[in-house]
Design a protein around this motif. Structure first.
Motif, PDB file in Angstrom:
ATOM      1  N   LYS A  57       7.331   3.464 -12.380  1.00  0.00           N
ATOM      2  CA  LYS A  57       6.571   4.058 -11.282  1.00  0.00           C
ATOM      3  C   LYS A  57       7.355   5.160 -10.578  1.00  0.00           C
ATOM      4  O   LYS A  57       6.842   5.811  -9.671  1.00  0.00           O
ATOM      5  CB  LYS A  57       6.196   2.981 -10.258  1.00  0.00           C
ATOM      6  N   ALA A 139       3.430  -0.453  -3.487  1.00  0.00           N
ATOM      7  CA  ALA A 139       3.997  -0.038  -4.775  1.00  0.00           C
ATOM      8  C   ALA A 139       4.861  -1.145  -5.358  1.00  0.00           C
ATOM      9  O   ALA A 139       4.820  -1.418  -6.563  1.00  0.00           O
ATOM     10  CB  ALA A 139       4.799   1.244  -4.601  1.00  0.00           C
ATOM     11  N   ASP A 142       2.637  -4.120  -6.579  1.00  0.00           N
ATOM     12  CA  ASP A 142       1.987  -3.793  -7.853  1.00  0.00           C
ATOM     13  C   ASP A 142       2.963  -3.945  -9.015  1.00  0.00           C
ATOM     14  O   ASP A 142       2.595  -4.406 -10.097  1.00  0.00           O
ATOM     15  CB  ASP A 142       1.442  -2.357  -7.822  1.00  0.00           C
ATOM     16  N   ASP A 217      -3.784  -2.719 -16.185  1.00  0.00           N
ATOM     17  CA  ASP A 217      -2.958  -1.636 -15.644  1.00  0.00           C
ATOM     18  C   ASP A 217      -2.855  -0.483 -16.638  1.00  0.00           C
ATOM     19  O   ASP A 217      -2.897   0.688 -16.260  1.00  0.00           O
ATOM     20  CB  ASP A 217      -1.570  -2.175 -15.302  1.00  0.00           C
ATOM     21  N   ARG A 223      -3.181   0.951  -8.828  1.00  0.00           N
ATOM     22  CA  ARG A 223      -2.219   1.430  -7.846  1.00  0.00           C
ATOM     23  C   ARG A 223      -2.656   1.002  -6.442  1.00  0.00           C
ATOM     24  O   ARG A 223      -3.712   0.434  -6.243  1.00  0.00           O
ATOM     25  CB  ARG A 223      -2.113   2.965  -7.897  1.00  0.00           C
ATOM     26  N   ARG A 224      -1.790   1.323  -5.454  1.00  0.00           N
ATOM     27  CA  ARG A 224      -2.084   1.107  -4.036  1.00  0.00           C
ATOM     28  C   ARG A 224      -2.408  -0.349  -3.695  1.00  0.00           C
ATOM     29  O   ARG A 224      -3.179  -0.630  -2.793  1.00  0.00           O
ATOM     30  CB  ARG A 224      -3.232   2.021  -3.583  1.00  0.00           C
ATOM     31  N   ARG A 286      -8.326   4.557  -4.087  1.00  0.00           N
ATOM     32  CA  ARG A 286      -8.052   5.146  -5.396  1.00  0.00           C
ATOM     33  C   ARG A 286      -8.481   6.610  -5.496  1.00  0.00           C
ATOM     34  O   ARG A 286      -7.770   7.415  -6.131  1.00  0.00           O
ATOM     35  CB  ARG A 286      -8.729   4.320  -6.493  1.00  0.00           C
ATOM     36  N   ASP A 290      -2.422  10.330  -5.115  1.00  0.00           N
ATOM     37  CA  ASP A 290      -1.382   9.320  -5.242  1.00  0.00           C
ATOM     38  C   ASP A 290      -0.259   9.622  -4.250  1.00  0.00           C
ATOM     39  O   ASP A 290       0.244  10.740  -4.190  1.00  0.00           O
ATOM     40  CB  ASP A 290      -0.835   9.299  -6.667  1.00  0.00           C
TER      41      ASP A 290
END
Length: 342
Positions: A57, A139, A142, A217, A223-224, A286, A290
């Motif tokens: 990431k 982050a 996740d 994924d 994400r988030r 989303r 980002d």
């Protein structure tokens, strides 16, 4: 409840439980418990997966270990508090005329960690560490979620070694054998009674969840916090199913005329929270750009570059300054006197 095996039934196919002496062993003065080994294996696996995903990431390598130093102890304490305060307060505090066992509260090696408490307090520890490191909690969660689920899969095998948290009696060929002399063996049942191996069911459910989350994924780039909320929902569904089979002691709470085990109510709450969280992230967050792994204003500063686009270090920056203008003093140096050297 399914019919019990008769006392003279010969068990041809079943899952044996380890002998009691397998639950712990000693190396000199040190006693090592199998339950603790299962938890430690799970923690190592979770950290390995989290580190790989965090790096992918774009997160700084060293931060993941700093966060784990906070999250793991908080998670263990939270899991123990959940077990003591929610699962079995009568035993530990002597409620209802029972004998109190306060000295056993710190003895996590004997079993008794509530996953829901571990998740809650572990997330708090992670939040503190993320704020200190300047990275986003969402982050990190996740990145860590699949590994946490895998750690739970390993941890359930600790219940197998301790012969605890099994399900109702069954005649299924994969029924679990429990030592009739065990403290956890339900009184009044034949010695050869088999039980639902809920530890195995939940372990398999968690492994399936790890594979599912990783596949989702790869497909949708969760994400988030979407990955974390999907994990919460998945585990909540599995725990709700397991609670329909388990027969260990747990308080029953009646809500709107529906009486369910306290763990089942909390698992249902996890399903609702996880589902709402996933929907919110996918519909509201989303579509936005980002934001990366760093908190706003805590992003690392870009290194200076020269005219050719090469990164400049402090020394190269000084050398370039001197080369471009030998008469201009370097920062921190006293300019030469007009009268020459003294």
């Amino acid at each position: 409840m399914m019919p019990l095996l008769s006392a003279g039934t010969k068990v041809l196919t079943s899952i044996p439980s380890p002998p009691p002496e397998f639950s712990k062993f000693s190396i000199g003065p040190l006693t090592i418990h199998a339950y603790a080994i299962c938890i430690m294996i799970g923690i190592v696996a979770a950290m390995w997966i989290a580190a790989r995903r965090w790096k992918a990431k774009g997160g700084p390598d060293e931060v993941i270990w700093d966060i784990c130093i906070w999250a793991i102890p908080f998670g263990i304490i939270g899991g123990r508090l959940y077990h003591v305060l929610i699962t079995d307060p009568e035993y530990y505090f002597g409620l209802g005329g029972q004998t109190a066992h306060l000295s056993e509260i710190p003895q996590i090696w004997a079993g008794g960690l509530g996953i829901m408490g571990a998740i809650s307090l572990g997330a708090l520890g992670a939040w503190i560490a993320c704020r200190r490191a300047g990275v986003r909690l969402s982050a990190f969660l996740d990145a860590a979620a699949p590994g946490v689920l895998l750690a739970q899969a390993f941890g359930r095998w600790g219940n197998w070694f301790n012969q605890e948290l099994f399900g109702a009696p069954t005649t299924l060929p994969w029924g679990l054998q429990i030592d009739p002399n065990s403290y956890n063996f339900p009184p009044g049942l034949p010695a050869d009674t088999l039980f639902q191996p809920t530890f195995l069911y939940e372990s398999m459910w968690n492994v399936a969840g790890v594979l599912l989350l990783l596949a989702l994924d790869r497909k949708f780039a969760l994400r988030r916090g979407a990955m974390f909320w999907a994990y919460i929902a998945w585990y909540g569904i599995g725990r709700t199913i397991m609670e329909t089979m388990r027969i260990d002691a747990a308080d029953t709470i009646n809500i709107l005329g529906i009486g369910l085990r306290v763990h089942m109510w909390l698992a249902i709450v996890m399903i609702i929270m996880g589902t709402v969280g996933v929907i919110f992230v996918l519909t509201r967050l989303r579509p936005l750009p980002d934001v990366g792994v760093y908190l706003k204003g805590r992003e690392p500063k870009a290194a200076p570059v020269d005219a050719a686009g090469s990164t400049l270090t402090d020394s190269s920056s000084t050398d370039t300054q001197v080369a471009s203008d030998p008469t201009k003093p370097v920062e921190g140096e006293k300019p030469p006197s007009a009268d020459g050297p003294s």
